[in-house]
Scaffold this motif. Structure first.
Motif, PDB file in Angstrom:
ATOM      1  N   LYS A 235      43.701  47.633  54.162  1.00 30.73           N
ATOM      2  CA  LYS A 235      44.133  47.274  52.802  1.00 30.73           C
ATOM      3  C   LYS A 235      43.275  46.150  52.215  1.00 30.73           C
ATOM      4  CE  LYS A 235      48.282  45.405  52.389  1.00 30.73           C
ATOM      5  NZ  LYS A 235      48.045  44.140  51.708  1.00 30.73           N
ATOM      6  N   HIS A 236      42.849  45.227  53.069  1.00 32.29           N
ATOM      7  CA  HIS A 236      42.066  44.093  52.582  1.00 32.29           C
ATOM      8  C   HIS A 236      40.714  44.509  51.994  1.00 32.29           C
ATOM      9  CE1 HIS A 236      44.514  41.577  55.641  1.00 32.29           C
ATOM     10  NE2 HIS A 236      45.151  41.729  54.508  1.00 32.29           N
ATOM     11  N   TYR A 237      40.246  45.669  52.401  1.00 32.93           N
ATOM     12  CA  TYR A 237      38.947  46.145  51.907  1.00 32.93           C
ATOM     13  C   TYR A 237      39.086  47.007  50.650  1.00 32.93           C
ATOM     14  CZ  TYR A 237      36.919  44.524  56.243  1.00 32.93           C
ATOM     15  OH  TYR A 237      36.478  43.737  57.265  1.00 32.93           O
ATOM     16  N   LEU A 238      40.317  47.342  50.319  1.00 28.45           N
ATOM     17  CA  LEU A 238      40.550  48.242  49.188  1.00 28.45           C
ATOM     18  C   LEU A 238      40.828  47.450  47.917  1.00 28.45           C
ATOM     19  CD1 LEU A 238      42.985  50.716  51.001  1.00 28.45           C
ATOM     20  CD2 LEU A 238      40.510  50.951  50.731  1.00 28.45           C
TER      21      LEU A 238
END
Lengths: 219, 248
Positions: free
Chosen positions: B79-82
């Motif tokens: 999620k942190h990369y999205l």
């Protein structure tokens, strides 16, 4: 040692980027929003004072009819739609706003343009070893936080007779691509971008500008 | 820095994401129905903000989990990369001559990609409704300027991953690598089918095949765009539709 560098003209993008200005009713926020709206950007203006941002939006639309600007009531909504976020808020509100927007700003560029000074302008609210913008980066670990400071007199932005082209904007941030994007944004807004390095290098910026502000007031 | 996040205890919102992920794996969650109270407990205890937050990624991770099962922690890290992004109707995600720097996943709404001819005519290459990916893969992979435009045909909510985030995540997560491989393979197969049908079937058969395989697109997308997608004029498509309904 941080090195200054003037940035060469980047290739203009066709795709319109969306910029959210949180705290757009403040002087610096509305000035930035107005300047950016002249470029190929969609600008979303947000503030707790929704009536005031609506008024500013109407002013921008009246002065430049082709501009794509809109007032948005909630910071989270504005930042959800945005590619680039500008926080023109006081240090006191930083934590609250960061919490509100934290879930919609992953991987996005978050620009802080506030100076963490109290009412007595020479008193900085943060430790000199950990600047307000580094605190912001810690609160938004998955965003690309960039510090932007106008130099020397932010207050001059709205004043008649002030030559906007002469204003240098100092840019500090840890992500190289993000710094470059912010350079393009500052340039599109009609100012002169100067990269000073990473966020740690940017620590000295608030101190300097705070002193310049004091000098400005005393003159 | 980021790897430490694997072990970071999720906050209360993380807990709900985890719960949503597990339910999604079990195939219980209809993310659209979720808006109407699939999570009554959550809806009653939390603000719309938290609910919205879950909805921002729910279909993405539901799709992910049907291909490669993730733990709640893995989901948190990915999620942190999205990037989540709203795109209003008629706004562009990509305009030609720009380099396509991201892959979009449609959580809600609809996108199309099209080629614009010099005479101003549009040729639609692809539609993406909920659960589908959209990008210009050539431009994304080569960093060359795109020849396509991508815009929203409805107000949309997207999950984006940039090239740099995707590259980083591929190094970090074999599961993400596998997910991308499967999604790209599916897209390849769809394209292959589209070419095969286009060169081998009659017009009527092509339209019937479209109706059978993509009923949502037929319902939600204006007829002139369907015609463009099939490489027809709206008038020709209209005749095809009349012929088919007459022969029923």
């Amino acid at each position: 040692m941080p090195s200054s560098s003037f940035v060469s003209q980047a290739k203009e993008m066709n795709t319109k980027q969306v910029v959210a200005v949180v705290g757009a009713s403040e002087r610096i926020g509305s000035a930035m929003a107005t300047a950016i709206s002249k470029g190929n950007y969609r600008v979303l203006l947000q503030s707790e004072n929704f009536e005031k941002v609506q008024y500013i939006v109407n002013e921008i639309r009246r002065d430049s009819p082709g501009s794509d600007v809109e007032a948005v009531p909630y910071a989270m909504e504005a930042c959800w739609e945005a590619d680039i976020i500008i926080l023109a808020i006081s240090y006191a509100k930083q934590r609250k706003v960061a919490e509100e927007i934290s879930q919609v700003v992953n991987q996005k560029i978050v620009i802080s343009i506030a100076i963490p000074v109290s009412d007595a302008p020479t008193v900085l609210l943060t430790s000199p070893y950990f600047s307000a913008v580094e605190e912001l980066q810690a609160m938004l670990p998955h965003s690309k936080v960039i510090k932007v400071l106008s130099c020397p007199f932010t207050n001059g932005l709205n004043e008649p007779g002030m030559d906007a082209q002469r204003l240098d904007f100092l840019i500090a941030g840890n992500d190289e691509h993000a710094r470059q994007s912010v350079c393009d944004l500052v340039k599109d807004a009609g100012f002169n971008p100067v990269i000073v390095g990473n966020l740690a290098a940017g620590r000295t910026l608030p101190t300097i500008t705070s002193l310049l502000h004091t000098g400005n007031k005393n003159n | 820095m980021r790897q430490q996040q694997w072990h970071k205890a999720p906050d209360i919102r993380g807990f709900f994401i985890f719960e949503a992920g597990v339910s999604a794996k079990m195939g219980k969650v209809d993310e659209r129905a979720g808006r109407n109270g699939t999570f009554p407990r959550l809806m009653s205890f939390h603000s719309g903000f938290v609910t919205n937050f879950i909805m921002m990624y729910s279909l993405y991770f539901q799709t992910f989990n049907t291909k490669v099962a993730l733990t709640g922690e893995e989901q948190e890290v990915i999620k942190h990369y999205l990037t989540v992004k709203k795109l209003r109707r008629k706004q562009y995600l990509l305009q030609e001559e720009d380099v396509c720097k991201m892959v979009a996943f449609v959580e809600k709404g609809a996108l199309r990609s099209y080629k614009l001819n010099e005479d101003g005519s549009e040729h639609i290459v692809q539609f993406a409704l909920e659960g589908a990916f959209m990008t210009d893969l050539y431009s994304f992979l080569t960093n060359e300027p795109s020849i396509y435009n991508i815009d929203a045909i409805e107000d949309s909510e997207l999950v984006l991953i940039t090239k740099s985030a995707s590259d980083e995540l591929r190094m970090l997560s074999p599961k993400y690598q596998e997910f991308i491989f499967q999604a790209t393979s599916e897209a390849y197969i769809q394209l292959e089918r589209r070419i095969t049908y286009t060169i081998s079937l009659s017009l009527d058969e092509r339209y019937k095949q479209l109706v059978a395989n993509y009923p949502d697109i037929i319902q939600r997308v204006p007829q002139h765009m369907i015609a463009s997608y099939m490489g027809l004029t709206p008038e020709t498509l209209s005749r095809v539709r009349k012929r088919i309904s007459f022969n029923k």
